[in-house]
Design an enzyme around this catalytic site. Structure first.
Site, PDB file in Angstrom:
ATOM      1  N   CYS A  20     -42.538 -32.508  25.660  1.00  0.00           N
ATOM      2  CA  CYS A  20     -43.509 -31.364  25.142  1.00  0.00           C
ATOM      3  C   CYS A  20     -43.598 -32.222  23.802  1.00  0.00           C
ATOM      4  O   CYS A  20     -43.600 -33.225  23.323  1.00  0.00           O
ATOM      5  CB  CYS A  20     -43.144 -30.165  24.978  1.00  0.00           C
ATOM      6  SG  CYS A  20     -41.735 -29.853  25.824  1.00  0.00           S
ATOM      7  N   ASN A 253     -37.705 -31.340  22.864  1.00  0.00           N
ATOM      8  CA  ASN A 253     -38.691 -32.270  23.193  1.00  0.00           C
ATOM      9  C   ASN A 253     -37.744 -33.349  23.955  1.00  0.00           C
ATOM     10  O   ASN A 253     -37.348 -34.133  23.165  1.00  0.00           O
ATOM     11  CB  ASN A 253     -39.403 -32.828  22.289  1.00  0.00           C
ATOM     12  CG  ASN A 253     -40.492 -33.873  22.895  1.00  0.00           C
ATOM     13  OD1 ASN A 253     -40.557 -33.809  24.264  1.00  0.00           O
ATOM     14  ND2 ASN A 253     -41.439 -34.702  22.299  1.00  0.00           N
ATOM     15  N   GLY A 254     -37.468 -33.317  25.028  1.00  0.00           N
ATOM     16  CA  GLY A 254     -36.886 -34.382  25.801  1.00  0.00           C
ATOM     17  C   GLY A 254     -36.019 -33.949  26.990  1.00  0.00           C
ATOM     18  O   GLY A 254     -36.579 -32.770  27.683  1.00  0.00           O
ATOM     19  N   MET A 499     -34.469 -59.123  47.658  1.00  0.00           N
ATOM     20  CA  MET A 499     -35.058 -58.372  48.618  1.00  0.00           C
ATOM     21  C   MET A 499     -34.135 -56.996  48.745  1.00  0.00           C
ATOM     22  O   MET A 499     -33.330 -57.026  48.080  1.00  0.00           O
ATOM     23  CB  MET A 499     -35.127 -59.319  50.329  1.00  0.00           C
ATOM     24  CG  MET A 499     -35.996 -60.314  50.183  1.00  0.00           C
ATOM     25  SD  MET A 499     -37.526 -60.109  49.306  1.00  0.00           S
ATOM     26  CE  MET A 499     -38.307 -59.362  50.798  1.00  0.00           C
ATOM     27  N   GLU A 910     -46.094 -57.554  38.184  1.00  0.00           N
ATOM     28  CA  GLU A 910     -46.130 -57.254  36.722  1.00  0.00           C
ATOM     29  C   GLU A 910     -46.067 -58.866  35.879  1.00  0.00           C
ATOM     30  O   GLU A 910     -46.218 -58.820  34.780  1.00  0.00           O
ATOM     31  CB  GLU A 910     -44.832 -56.715  36.507  1.00  0.00           C
ATOM     32  CG  GLU A 910     -43.734 -57.478  35.947  1.00  0.00           C
ATOM     33  CD  GLU A 910     -42.432 -56.885  34.989  1.00  0.00           C
ATOM     34  OE1 GLU A 910     -41.541 -56.547  35.111  1.00  0.00           O
ATOM     35  OE2 GLU A 910     -43.311 -56.526  33.994  1.00  0.00           O
ATOM     36  N   LYS A 961     -34.448 -51.661  42.340  1.00  0.00           N
ATOM     37  CA  LYS A 961     -33.699 -51.577  41.249  1.00  0.00           C
ATOM     38  C   LYS A 961     -34.262 -50.391  40.180  1.00  0.00           C
ATOM     39  O   LYS A 961     -34.746 -50.780  39.132  1.00  0.00           O
ATOM     40  CB  LYS A 961     -33.364 -52.639  40.577  1.00  0.00           C
ATOM     41  CG  LYS A 961     -34.875 -53.546  40.215  1.00  0.00           C
ATOM     42  CD  LYS A 961     -34.687 -54.643  39.400  1.00  0.00           C
ATOM     43  CE  LYS A 961     -35.652 -55.428  39.375  1.00  0.00           C
ATOM     44  NZ  LYS A 961     -35.836 -56.735  38.738  1.00  0.00           N
ATOM     45  N   CYS A1126     -42.178 -65.672  55.232  1.00  0.00           N
ATOM     46  CA  CYS A1126     -40.864 -65.437  55.011  1.00  0.00           C
ATOM     47  C   CYS A1126     -39.713 -65.249  56.184  1.00  0.00           C
ATOM     48  O   CYS A1126     -40.235 -64.588  56.929  1.00  0.00           O
ATOM     49  CB  CYS A1126     -40.949 -64.191  53.832  1.00  0.00           C
ATOM     50  SG  CYS A1126     -39.302 -63.172  53.860  1.00  0.00           S
ATOM     51  N   CYS A1132     -34.426 -65.441  46.692  1.00  0.00           N
ATOM     52  CA  CYS A1132     -35.427 -65.537  46.041  1.00  0.00           C
ATOM     53  C   CYS A1132     -35.058 -65.751  44.476  1.00  0.00           C
ATOM     54  O   CYS A1132     -35.692 -66.284  43.803  1.00  0.00           O
ATOM     55  CB  CYS A1132     -36.337 -64.035  46.081  1.00  0.00           C
ATOM     56  SG  CYS A1132     -36.663 -63.455  47.462  1.00  0.00           S
ATOM     57  N   CYS A1137     -36.147 -70.688  48.114  1.00  0.00           N
ATOM     58  CA  CYS A1137     -36.910 -70.578  49.010  1.00  0.00           C
ATOM     59  C   CYS A1137     -37.381 -71.558  49.996  1.00  0.00           C
ATOM     60  O   CYS A1137     -38.212 -72.371  49.474  1.00  0.00           O
ATOM     61  CB  CYS A1137     -38.154 -69.617  48.735  1.00  0.00           C
ATOM     62  SG  CYS A1137     -39.070 -68.922  50.369  1.00  0.00           S
TER      63      CYS A1137
END
Lengths: 1505, 490
Positions: A20, A253-254, A499, A910, A961, A1126, A1132, A1137
């Protein structure tokens, strides 16, 4: 329209979250005025964007205000109803929420009044608070209570106002208890406050509604010298008024991550409380200390109030509960260390991100948690008005009136005393408290580090030739040795794998699994951030204490009588030290947890165990050691986790838990997850004796690196486990082991409700499961096999958890399945696909997944021709986020081409995307990924990247993860990857565990808004991982205006992740999707978002079930990879690979043979398969199929002895569409872009954008103007294909306080200067633009002490420049990879994870500077020689600046800074440049230096050619 | 896990062979094993796959990645233990197995497979050499008796397992020596009979009784055995050869391959062949009809008998040289891709798509040639190509076209049911008759030695649980001891 609650669904109200805007205003002259109140409300309004609304715009999540009792107002109001008020301080007012129903209402009043009369409190009368709910939404109104004030006179028996307050405290708790126990239907009864000093007005309101709803607040006589305000953003489902803040002492807040443990520990103390301030009767009446069912903030308020009433000052209490990170900070003075150490033994921290504003009516203040994960800014005016809020600029204060501007710092206390009329500095207030008692002396005289206990005479060491048998008893396999223990001992780190997990849930396994496997680790996502335990190690601690936890209301040396454990894993020596400890009032007792190895004996043993433990505690033993050492051929052991939790909870129930500590001596524990479970369910320490024996046995058999000694091997193992525990804690955002102990941060899957309620109460378990006899059977099975043949010297079993083995655990990816899939995809043979699907869908009597336990029902077949075609179905597929870097260029582009051909979506992952992929190929194919991921590392997230997306995905967590970051080692970062990621080749890249611009749900809303501004055409997708409460989080995310929510299963893949995370974190998507759909339906939010899922979906049946459970789009990554070749090497992370999929090795990449056709064929098969299921079920379109759980039923003929005990009713709870909310996405989100200030800026910049003309303009800005410059920026980026405009084309000037994310992703050619200040995320993702920030010209304060810029500025900036006159907050330049920035001082964690660019800091730095910094250079002008010790040098060297080119570059930057900001300090430095140059510290990452050297050599080689 | 980058660093090395001209002069094994160091390096090529297809490709479920790794690390004794966990007689498969594991090896997708077979052989031979392979008689005897009928690979494996489980096992063999196909079907140059004798001696030391020259079902009636034993395993193999009923079949010089091979093996073993019944290739033009392993063995044997010429003909077209979409990795392509056996390499003409039409006799009725046509397979069935008829000069034709099913005399005597193909019908490994089990080719039809071993092991498990009245604790391909214990707890 209002949400409705379905208790039989997967929704669990315990997993509500909120976060908040919080703030306060105080007149330090201590003058009460109505102006303070109205200004408080104005702050509240200006924080409105931090709050949220549900399905109705008119229903807020909560807003409230705490003020001093306005005496004048009440005097008048009370006299109107015939009540004469005594003097201020002699009466109290209780703000009550009463049931609306008249009869209950009266009943409650009567009972409450009678109850408090027992405490001699006179009730003068009741005032009905006038309210007007005409502006409220239906949901708020449905939960609206009657609001009444009870007026109580101070009795003569209370001699002081403090005594009166204490009496009121007891009365309130007792009264509530009595009402709850005796009046039916009194759930809504709640006391916002009951005090002679303060009063709270709050409700399920928006900031704007509060005054309309409570006309009292508008009254001129409603006066106070302080106002504490709060605007709530919650994920909640229930229309609950009482969850609004502020509470009686604080607004928060938290999020408290360790809540479960904190509540258990706090309540377990109540049996041994005594205090001269309370009678025993009062102590009885004030129970429980923490009200069950309170929110985390409400519970914290309970604890604060309790400790404060017990005689400690409010700041003292805050220091106890939310201690700063003192352990590893050399700057913390002695007296304070002693205070924290002493209190650390007394009480565990309430751990989690928090900005807490608090007041007792005269002191008002705020504190941040040890990691400072919430923003708080303050300013003080020349007429002594103090304003503190989550953001700067919430109140319009003329610049010339400002004396000081600052921010709260991590772990620092900010306190103002109205009586003293001033802000009391952190040091002063803390010294005052820390010097109050001789903490240091108490510790010296009493506390003992474990190592100083007498060394044991004898250490138990059973005959090693029996180790094999004993390993078998506890389920050891060869994999435990080879894959877990050996790497830990070798590298002193947790082993890494790749994997996802594709083995059955423990409850579906045919193997005997340890009980630990039934518990899944929870993790932080969205509502609180995980921590980076490596780079931010300074906030982490493994230290805990065993020993006296006496009366908490009393201070004294007895609390220091503890043994300090530096590590929760004890060696055999350590354990013997503890076992034989014999000090005054301090002894240990060992209890065997073994039982006669016969069916039916374990239950009795458990009962006996609990009884014996209780007796020993009553006998006065302080340490109870639970041991399974007596295991032999005739005796098996209760699973250690069951034993410890059973005793822990038994002692809690008996009120004895705080009088002892539990230590577990077990042969069972060996990997990180095991220790985490044991600690999480109450053990203070664990001795894994078989693990030590195993390691020694391996050493002697030469299965370990030869040179290790026994001691070294053990130390490495301990170190690895320690690191793993820190990681496990940090993924939940917990930083100290002492708060992790007993915190129960797990969800159980496959344990019966009876087992949970009796032995693991408070743990979530939603699909039932096995009972005690079955647990016993699994135990006996291992026992019997181990002792079956006494002469047997066979090796251990293979295991097969981590790699497929015929005799091992089953895997979803097995040779047949992989082969059939590849064969089908390559030959485009649907017949072969069917063969594959048969293998996957029908595991016979060996179910692997929850969906294997389901079957279709209520069939209503239609001709398949009527079902929507394959071509339209495949558009709903995406291929999963895999970065270029984790997989090869060949694999990445093949997948993209395939998905584009299908009309589906591929995902960049990413790692950014090479812009050449934005251009279509000559044959019409496109390598452009439709989904661009935005992850915590922000690699390659440029303005151009963003505008080239159809969908922007915010990765909050990853199935393999969750709650963890990652790193790409330097050797994998070749030139291509570096270019695409905007980093330097060969420089290590670290993805932080959290997004540093998302510490809470309102931050996520902000990022969603930022990204929508960066590309208004793109859908915004938020990726979450299934765990309990994910539905509730998803509701919050829907409210934060995400367009798509992806729920990933725990089984998703990874390029590299610790094995314990792959195996033990997260839950299957079936639970996540079902919960999310149910909760979104209950909240009437379902039709605003697309719900997507992924996690080992592999056939049309899987997709059909996902759809029926509620997902309308699906992701398949691993299946698509397999189609491309694969073969699930799971290598990996090793870059080896052998089929060129997950490698960057040039030779191996040549071996890639995948073709887009293979992937296209695979998705076509699945779509066709889905169509067949749809025809059978009777659905013509996917849309009408979404959420139709009524078409699913549990399979009836389950024979598996464990699986048949599951209860899937909650998973299959059907949310029938009732016309109030669509069951799939059909209502677009309103992102509010039309109100953006940028609309105006785009008009101004028109000539520049259209014709490249120069443009200049000035405009005003407020904190509510967020993400300014971004919408304009994306117009420029789009039109210039990412090039931007020539430098200086658009020059704008803003005057005022800029809202968050100012100039996010701004491109080249856009320059904005601000005269004023800026909030958090300043210039995040800067992509070439220039920002200039300086204080108002007419300001009187010293700019060098002035915090002008919020936290997390330049996060993920890739290029551009900025000049800041003043101080920036925490995490300045975090993950900057290219911007050049000058600033005059920064907070903690500066330049964290930076990989490129320049940071010039002409002033002070905070702690942990340069943590994880692998590239770029920082220059610190270290005038007072304090910087060095604050720099984290684990990755950087500190150098002098000698290179002349470099000196010129630095000087040029400072000159420009002086010119554009008018910085006097810069002028001064330049004036004596040669002298000042020597005061600069150059912070040079070692990796970067090496990489530059290597690049130079390569360049030289090239030029020679 | 082998060496992480071993597959990139090291190339596959195969055992070398004696030069052709030398090896065809004798009947001994002629492969020259790699050195211990070389084998360790071959182990380093293993990639320790997440999903080891080799392990699945092996009918025994040999835990190949584990022993590869152990060999790479020099842990030979452990490797032996790993190997013997799943395989009773690796010294046989290490010599004669066509290694479906290597076909399934992940590395073989784009590089030569890991030399699994050579590693296997090296492990077991080192085990024998070092004295690690010792007789291990069971500690306790159950008192139950089992008769195993047939001493081929399936029978021996079943006997070995059942003996380990503590049962008293007697193996019946109609021939004069133990070993069945291993003894008389496979030539010495591929499997030295000393290797077989070494194993049989070991089994005898462990308590297995062997009775040769006892033709069960003929000399020793089923009823007798059933009366004497608690359980019986029928492992008589699939011995009924496929015939080629074309004109002239009765010519002298048209022989079944197995007859030829058995006689040759006996000759090497020192047996005297009755006057006039010699079948010898010496100085003859030999045609081997059939392209499989038996055919190859005929080729090698004929060459060593100094045939004038050896031709091997196959009715199927010449297979491709590498895998196709029909024979994708990791399947074992068998004869569906072109391979050259060591015997074929010793000098034989190979012809494909040849359809024999008639055995031509001379005036004495002796074979003088084969009239054949070339086959056109374009329709999917063989059709004679126009104008392709030709004659081959042949004095000895060996029919190596596989086997149809077991000889039925044994099955009929036991009164057990047969399946459609004429094999012993079974449910699992149980026959239609209580207490009578079956394994190997007799049950599944002709197959590889390694399958026979697998059958024998799995069959033993069923026999053991039948005898004990509870799930067997013998390890099987897919079950561990704990799995078995779990079943006992149910």
């Amino acid at each position: 329209m209002q949400p409705s609650i379905h208790p039989e669904s997967l929704y669990d109200p315990r997993y509500e979250h909120d976060a908040c805007g919080v703030g306060f205003i105080a007149d330090l002259n201590n003058t009460k005025s109505h102006e303070v109140v109205s200004k408080g409300i104005e702050i509240l309004r200006n924080l409105d964007h931090r709050g949220a609304r549900g399905v109705e715009k008119e229903t807020g999540d909560g807003a409230g205000i705490l003020v001093q009792l306005p005496h004048g107002f009440f005097l008048r109001e009370c006299s109107r109803i015939g009540i004469g008020l005594p003097e201020p301080g002699d009466y109290a007012i209780g703000q009550c929420f009463l049931p609306k129903d008249q009869q209950t209402h009266q009943g409650v009043k009567d009972v409450f009044q009678r109850a408090i009369a027992e405490l001699e409190l006179d009730v003068l009368g009741w005032r009905e608070v006038p309210t007007d709910h005409s502006t409220l939404g239906a949901t708020a109104i449905s939960g609206e209570p009657g609001i009444h004030q009870i007026i109580i006179r101070r009795p003569v028996s209370c001699r002081t106002q403090d005594e009166f307050e204490r009496r009121l405290f007891v009365a309130r708790k007792y009264g509530i208890r009595m009402v709850r126990e005796t009046v039916r239907g009194a759930e809504r009864f709640y006391l916002c406050s009951m005090s002679s000093r303060t009063i709270v007005y709050k409700g399920m309101l928006t900031a704007d509604q509060i005054t309309a709803f409570y006309p009292d607040l508008l009254d001129d006589t409603f006066e106070s010298a302080l106002a504490l305000i709060h605007s709530r953003f919650s994920t909640n489902v229930l229309p609950t008024w009482k969850l609004a803040h502020p509470f009686r002492t604080l607004a928060h807040n938290g999020e408290i991550n360790t809540l479960r443990g904190n509540v258990n520990w706090m309540n377990s103390r109540q049996s041994i409380i005594s205090s001269p301030l309370f009678t025993q009767d009062e102590i009885q009446k004030m129970r429980p200390i923490i009200q069950e069912g309170s929110s985390d903030s409400g519970s914290l308020d309970n604890a604060v109030e309790f400790l404060m009433m017990g005689g400690r000052s409010l700041p003292h209490v805050m220091m106890m509960l939310i201690p700063e990170a003192w352990e590893k900070d050399p700057e913390i003075p002695e007296n304070r260390r002693a205070f924290y150490e002493y209190h650390g033994a007394l009480i565990e921290p309430w751990d989690g991100p928090a900005s807490v504003a608090f007041t007792d009516g005269t002191l008002i203040g705020a504190t941040l948690d040890r990691n400072g994960l919430r923003p708080s800014r303050y300013c003080l005016t020349d007429d002594n008005l103090l304003i503190m809020a989550s953001e700067a600029g919430t109140l319009d204060v003329p610049a010339e009136k400002i004396l000081r501007r600052g921010r709260l710092q991590p772990g620092k206390m900010f306190i103002a005393s109205l009586e003293e009329g001033r802000i009391i500095p952190d040091d002063e207030i803390k010294d005052r408290i820390c010097d109050d008692r001789p903490y240091k002396q108490w510790l010296l005289e009493n506390k003992i580090p474990l190592a100083e206990l007498e060394p044991p005479r004898q250490i138990l060491q059973p005959p090693s030739r029996k180790v094999r048998t004993r390993q078998r008893v506890f389920g050891y396999t060869l994999e435990d040795l080879r894959i877990l223990l050996a790497p830990m001992v070798k590298n002193a780190k947790e082993p890494i794998g790749s994997m996802g997990n594709d083995t059955p849930l423990a409850v579906l396994s045919k193997k005997s699994r340890n009980l630990f496997d039934y518990f899944h680790q929870l993790f932080a996502q969205v509502t609180n951030p995980p921590i980076d335990p490596i780079r931010e190690d300074l906030v982490m601690s493994l230290v805990s204490f065993v020993g006296s936890k006496g009366n908490i209301l009393e201070d004294g040396p007895q609390h220091a009588n503890v043994i300090e454990l530096p590590h929760p894993v004890l060696t055999n020596e350590d354990l013997e030290r503890l076992r034989w400890v014999d000090r005054q009032s301090y002894q240990a007792k060992t209890i065997s947890i073994c039982f006669k190895a016969e069916p039916g004996r374990m239950q009795r043993a458990l009962d006996r165990l609990r009884r014996v433990a209780e007796e020993y505690v009553l006998d006065g033993y302080e340490v109870i050691i639970l041991t399974d050492r007596p295991v032999d051929s005739g005796h098996a052991a209760i699973p250690s986790l069951l034993a410890v939790s059973a005793v822990h909870h038994h002692l809690i129930r008996k009120g004895l838990r705080s009088q002892c500590d539990l230590v577990v001596e077990t042969g069972e524990a060996r990997e990180v997850h095991h220790f985490a479970c044991l600690l999480g369910f109450g053990a203070s320490a664990v001795n894994p004796y078989i693990a030590f024996e195993t390691i020694e046995d391996m050493r002697l058999r030469k299965l370990l690196p030869n040179q290790l000694t026994e001691q070294e091997a053990r130390d490495h193992y301990l170190k690895a486990i320690g690191k793993g525990l820190l990681k496990t804690m940090s993924k939940m955002g917990i930083s100290t082991i002492s708060s992790y102990i007993g915190a129960q941060i797990f969800e159980a899957v496959g344990l019966s409700d009876e087992v949970i309620d009796e032995y693991f109460p408070g743990t979530v378990s939603r699909i039932g499961g096995i009972d005690i006899p079955t647990i016993e059977r699994e135990t006996l099975m291992r026992h019997k096999a181990a002792y079956f043949d006494p002469n047997d010297d066979d090796d251990l079993e293979l295991g097969g958890q981590y790699q497929w083995r015929l005799r091992g655990e089953r895997h979803q990816h097995n040779p047949e399945m992989i082969h059939e899939l590849q064969h089908a995809a390559r030959t485009n043979d649907y017949g072969l696909y069917r063969e594959y699907a048969r293998i996957v869908d029908d595991p016979g009597d060996a179910p692997i997944t929850l969906r294997h336990l389901l079957e279709f029902t209520n069939l209503d077949p239609i001709p398949i021709e009527e079902v929507e075609p394959v071509a339209s179905i495949v558009k709903r597929f995406s291929s999963g986020a895999m970065s270029f870097g984790s997989i090869s260029w060949e694999a990445h582009t093949t997948l993209a081409i395939a998905m584009n051909r299908l009309g589906g979506k591929s995902n960049t992952g990413e790692g950014g995307e090479d812009p050449i992929r934005y251009e279509p190929l000559p044959n019409g194919d496109s390598m452009r990924s439709a989904i661009k991921q935005v992850a915590s590392g922000r690699f390659g997230v440029t303005a151009n990247y963003l505008v080239n997306a159809d969908e922007l995905q915010i990765k909050m967590a990853q199935g393999a993860k969750p709650g963890e970051g990652g790193q790409l080692p330097g050797h994998k970062v070749d030139e291509n990857i570096a270019r695409v990621r905007h980093s330097t080749p060969y420089v290590e890249l670290i993805s932080p565990p959290p997004h540093h611009d998302i510490y809470s749900i309102e931050d996520l809303a902000q990022l969603i808004y930022d990204l929508k501004n960066s590309n208004p055409q793109a859908r915004i997708n938020v990726k979450l991982v299934a765990e309990v409460g994910v539905g509730t989080i998803a509701a919050g995310v829907a409210k934060a205006h995400a367009d798509v929510i992806l729920i990933s299963g725990h089984d998703g893949g990874t390029g590299a992740s610790p094995l314990s995370s792959i195996k033990h974190a997260g839950l299957p998507w079936e639970l996540g999707v079902a919960e999310t759909h149910q909760v979104l339906m209950q909240n009437l939010l379902r039709d605003r978002v697309v719900l997507q899922t992924d996690g080992l979906l592999r056939t049309g049946r899987d997709v059909a079930i996902a759809t029926l459970l509620g997902a309308e789009e699906w992701g398949i990554a691993t299946g698509a990879l397999i189609a491309m070749g694969c073969i699930m090497m799971r290598k990996c992370h090793l870059n080896t690979c052998p089929v060129g999929v997950a490698t960057q090795d040039k030779e191996l990449r040549k071996l890639f043979t995948g073709e887009p056709e293979h992937v296209v064929n695979f998705f076509h098969f699945i779509a066709e398969d889905l169509r067949e299921h749809m025809a059978r079920l009777g659905f013509r379109t996917v849309d009408e199929m979404v959420g139709r759980v009524d078409k699913l039923a549990p399979k009836r003929d389950i024979k598996h002895y464990k699986a048949k005990q599951l209860d899937l009713a909650r998973l299959l709870h059907f949310m029938q569409a009732d016309g109030r909310c669509g069951t799939f996405c059909c209502v677009p989100q309103d992102h509010g872009l039309d109100k953006a200030l940028d609309k105006q800026l785009i008009r101004i910049a028109g000539p520049a954008i259209e014709r490249g003309e120069k443009v200049e303009e000035t405009f005003e800005i407020r904190n509510v103007n967020r993400t300014v410059g971004t919408l304009l920026g994306q117009e420029i980026t789009r039109r210039t294909s990412g090039e931007g405009l020539p430098e200086g084309t658009i020059r704008l000037k803003a005057v005022g306080s800029a809202g968050q994310s100012f100039m996010a992703f701004a491109p080249r050619g856009l320059t904005i200067e601000i005269e004023g200040e800026a909030n958090d995320y300043f210039c995040k993702g800067l992509s070439g633009g220039t920002a200039i920030l300086y204080p108002p010209k007419d300001a009187n304060f010293n700019p060098n002490d002035n915090v002008i810029c919020g936290n997390v500025s330049f996060y993920g900036a890739t290029s551009g420049k900025a000049f800041i006159l003043g101080l920036a907050g925490e995490r300045f330049c975090v993950r900057n990879s290219g911007a050049h920035v000058v600033v005059e001082g920064v907070g903690d964690h500066g330049c964290e994870y930076m990989t490129g660019g320049r940071a010039v800091i002409l002033g002070s730095i905070g702690r942990n500077f340069a943590a994880g910094m692998s590239g770029g250079v920082a220059y610190i002008w270290d005038e007072d020689d304090r910087a060095r010790q604050r720099i984290n040098t684990s990755m950087v060297d500190l150098e002098d600046i000698v290179d002349s080119e470099e000196i010129t570059e630095l000087k040029t930057l400072i000159e420009e800074h002086a010119r554009v900001t008018g910085s006097e300090r810069a002028e001064r430095i330049l004036a004596t440049w040669d002298v000042q140059l020597r005061k600069f510290i150059k912070v040079m990452p070692r990796d970067y230096k090496r990489a530059l050297a290597r690049l130079n050599v390569e360049m030289a080689a090239v030029s020679e050619v | 896990m082998g060496k992480v980058t071993g597959f990139k660093e090291f190339v596959r090395r195969n055992p070398a062979y004696e030069p052709v001209e030398e090896r065809i002069r004798h009947w001994h094994e002629f492969s020259i094993p790699l050195t211990q160091e070389e084998i360790e390096i071959q182990g380093a090529r293993c990639m320790d796959c997440g999903v080891p297809f080799c392990h699945n490709g092996c009918p025994l479920g040999n835990i190949i990645p584990d022993f590869n790794d152990q060999v790479y690390r020099g842990k030979w004794q452990q490797a032996l233990q790993t190997l013997l966990d799943t395989s009773n007689f690796p010294e046989f498969t290490g010599r004669v197995c066509p290694a479906p594991c290597e076909s399934a090896c992940v590395l073989s997708i784009n590089k030569p497979a890991v030399a699994i077979k050579a590693i296997e052989l090296a492990i077991i031979e080192r085990g024998f050499k070092e004295g690690w392979v010792m007789p291990q008689p069971p500690r306790n005897r159950t008192g139950k008796t089992v008769a195993v009928v047939g001493s081929g690979p399936a029978g021996l494996a079943a006997a070995d397992q059942l003996n380990r489980a503590g049962h008293t096992v007697t193996v019946f063999e109609r021939a004069d020596r133990i070993g069945g196909l291993l003894r008389y079907g496979i030539p010495d140059f591929k499997l030295s009979k000393a290797v077989l004798d070494r194993r049989i001696e070991l089994m005898m030391d462990e308590g297995v009784t062997f009775r040769t020259g006892t033709h069960v079902g003929v000399e020793l009636p089923a009823g007798q055995i059933i009366a004497d034993f608690d359980a019986i395993v029928l492992a008589g193999g699939s011995t009924k050869p496929r015939d080629l009923p074309i004109p002239g079949r009765d010519a002298e010089g048209v022989e079944f391959a197995m007859h030829f091979l058995t006689q040759a093996n006996r000759r090497i073993a020192g047996d005297s062949i009755p006057e006039g019944s010699d079948v010898l290739a010496t100085n003859k033009d030999v045609v081997v009809i059939g392209g499989g392993d038996t055919g190859s063995d005929c080729v090698g044997t004929a060459i060593r008998q100094k045939a004038r010429s050896v031709t091997q003909i196959e009715i199927l077209p010449k297979p491709p040289e590498s895998r196709t979409l029909e024979t994708p990795w990791p399947t074992h392509p068998g004869s569906r891709i072109l391979t050259t056996s060591t015997s074929q390499a010793e000098g034989c003409e190979r012809r494909w798509a040849v359809m024999s039409k008639e055995f031509l006799q001379d005036e004495t009725g002796a074979l003088r040639g084969i009239r054949a046509v070339e086959a056109d397979w374009s329709s999917g069935r063989p059709e004679a190509l126009p104008d392709s008829e030709h004659e081959l000069p042949v004095q000895l034709a060996l029919l190596a076209m596989g086997f149809l099913h077991p000889e039925h005399v044994l099955l009929d005597d036991f009164g057990v049911e047969k399946d459609d193909r004429g094999n012993c019908a079974s449910h699992g490994y149980r026959t239609s008759r209580e207490g009578v089990f079956t394994a190997g080719d007799m049950r599944r039809g002709q197959s590889l030695v390694v399958w026979a071993l697998s059958e024998g092991r799995e069959c033993a498990l069923e026999v053991d649980s039948y005898l004990n009245g509870r799930p067997s604790l013998l390890e099987s391909k897919t079950k561990t001891r704990s799995d078995a214990v779990l079943q006992t707890l149910r």
